[in-house]
Write an enzyme that holds these catalytic residues in place. Structure first.
Site, PDB file in Angstrom:
ATOM      1  N   GLU A  39       0.818  -1.210   0.000  1.00  0.00           N
ATOM      2  CA  GLU A  39       0.000   0.000   0.000  1.00  0.00           C
ATOM      3  C   GLU A  39       0.852   1.261   0.000  1.00  0.00           C
ATOM      4  O   GLU A  39       0.495   2.255  -0.637  1.00  0.00           O
ATOM      5  CB  GLU A  39      -0.960  -0.002   1.192  1.00  0.00           C
ATOM      6  N   ASP A  67      -9.733   5.893  -2.235  1.00  0.00           N
ATOM      7  CA  ASP A  67      -8.642   6.336  -3.101  1.00  0.00           C
ATOM      8  C   ASP A  67      -9.248   6.997  -4.336  1.00  0.00           C
ATOM      9  O   ASP A  67     -10.454   7.245  -4.393  1.00  0.00           O
ATOM     10  CB  ASP A  67      -7.740   5.155  -3.475  1.00  0.00           C
ATOM     11  N   TYR A 114      -6.379   6.244   3.896  1.00  0.00           N
ATOM     12  CA  TYR A 114      -6.479   5.170   2.915  1.00  0.00           C
ATOM     13  C   TYR A 114      -5.739   3.911   3.375  1.00  0.00           C
ATOM     14  O   TYR A 114      -6.288   2.806   3.402  1.00  0.00           O
ATOM     15  CB  TYR A 114      -5.939   5.601   1.538  1.00  0.00           C
TER      16      TYR A 114
END
Length: 359
Positions: free
Chosen positions: A40, A141, A123
């Site tokens: 991520e 996102d 996020y």
DNA sequence: AATACGGGGAT
DNA sequence: ATCCCAGTATT
């Protein structure tokens, strides 16, 4: 909030995800919070195809959190070289060490604690919470913002804090608590493969029968953004000074672009400057004692960043006496340069112009 | 609320 | 050229 066809949104999205194509990614479906986190961070503002090889590289070099935490910073930055947004790299290492030191090497299992870690924002906290721990936090996102803005035809700008909050609340109303990971995966896949920024494939979208923007044939007008753009132009002058097979570099520590990367001694000016002005500057004059150096060539390059256009001029100089290095400058052999991370503009310069000295 | 922070792919 | 990407930190 009152949105029409909320229930249909989630049902159709999950139905689609159950049967349709899912992009194959090395980090998909895994439960190891360390690798999810790593993926991520790499994928923040980064295309999947660009991030993929970096992820593979990092997993190979640092299979576990402990491995990453124990790594040297220079080495980690070298692996990150070329990915951009280098504060991500600094924070990655910082948080790895923080977790080893203060959390027993274990990721926290709740959203708030994840959010408190350096480099983990809303996020990424939601991604780790849902993918690793099945917690019902919706990821928001660019894909999610676009899908929701279109489906509900929302005019709220997505690029403001208020807009983000608004869309986050909506996403968290839609997410099914019993399978948050699937929902998060599905909505991002939809945004990436069908509900694309330009020329969305509404014809084969599983949600098209309830998509408000599509009904109005205004899908291209969403999401709404407050566009703003100012590009700053900057002029960097690099002294590429060779003493035998050695050259001078230093680490950029200031709060500016490329923090953490290395560069040659650099003078920034309001406009491109010639050798007469620059070689008078104490910063370079002190490195090049009179009479024992020679200017061999000048090369120009440009690099476009998001908010800056960098004009670079490289001055290639050879000296016959060892330069007087001032900390934090260091003298390194050309063949050692590959151990340090450089901005793309310098990597490309070295690759094209200085090949023999690097071997 | 605004701005800074990279590099690359698609159109 | 312009947009945008599995965003975050800082001011």
């Amino acid at each position: 909030m009152d949105f029409t066809h909320q229930k249909e949104f989630t049902r159709l999205l999950l139905d689609w995800h159950r049967k349709e194509n899912r992009r194959e990614m090395p980090w998909k479906g895994i439960r190891d919070p360390y690798r999810i986190w790593l993926a991520e961070i790499i994928l923040q503002q980064t295309r999947v195809e660009q991030g993929r090889e970096y992820y593979e590289r990092f997993v190979e070099a640092y299979p576990t959190l402990a491995d990453l935490a124990a790594a040297r910073e220079e080495e980690v930055f070298r692996l990150w070289q070329g990915l951009g947004y280098y504060n991500r790299c600094r924070n990655l290492l910082h948080t790895a060490r923080e977790l080893m030191k203060s959390h027993g090497g274990v990721f926290p299992k709740n959203y708030e604690e994840l959010l408190s870690l350096k480099g983990i924002g809303p996020y990424t906290a939601a991604a780790i919470a849902s993918f690793a721990f099945d917690l019902p936090h919706a990821v928001v996102d660019g894909n999610v913002l676009r899908v929701l803005a279109r489906y509900f035809a929302l005019h709220t700008p997505i690029d403001t804090p208020a807009g983000k909050k608004y869309f986050t609340r909506l996403a968290n109303e839609l997410i099914p608590p019993e399978e948050p990971a699937i929902f998060n995966q599905a909505i991002m896949d939809l945004g990436a493969t069908i509900c694309k920024p330009q020329a969305p494939n509404c014809g084969q979208c599983p949600l098209n029968s309830f998509c408000k923007a599509f009904h109005q044939r205004k899908q291209e007008q969403f999401p709404v953004k407050l566009t703003r753009k100012t590009i700053r132009e900057r002029y960097f002058h690099y002294l590429v000074c060779w003493f035998g097979d050695k050259t001078i570099i230093r680490k950029r520590e200031e709060k500016d672009i490329w923090c953490g990367l290395y560069e040659f001694p650099m003078i920034e000016r309001e406009r491109l400057a010639g050798k007469e002005l620059l070689l008078e500057d104490p910063a370079w004059k002190n490195l090049l004692p009179d009479g024992c150096w020679e200017l061999k060539g000048i090369t120009e390059r440009k690099q476009q960043l998001t908010h800056q256009l960098i004009h670079a001029r490289f001055f290639y100089v050879e000296t016959t006496r060892e330069p007087r290095i001032l900390s934090p400058q260091i003298l390194v052999q050309g063949k050692q340069l590959h151990q340090y991370a450089f901005p793309g503009i310098i990597v490309r310069y070295l690759h094209c112009v200085q090949q023999p000295l690097l071997l």
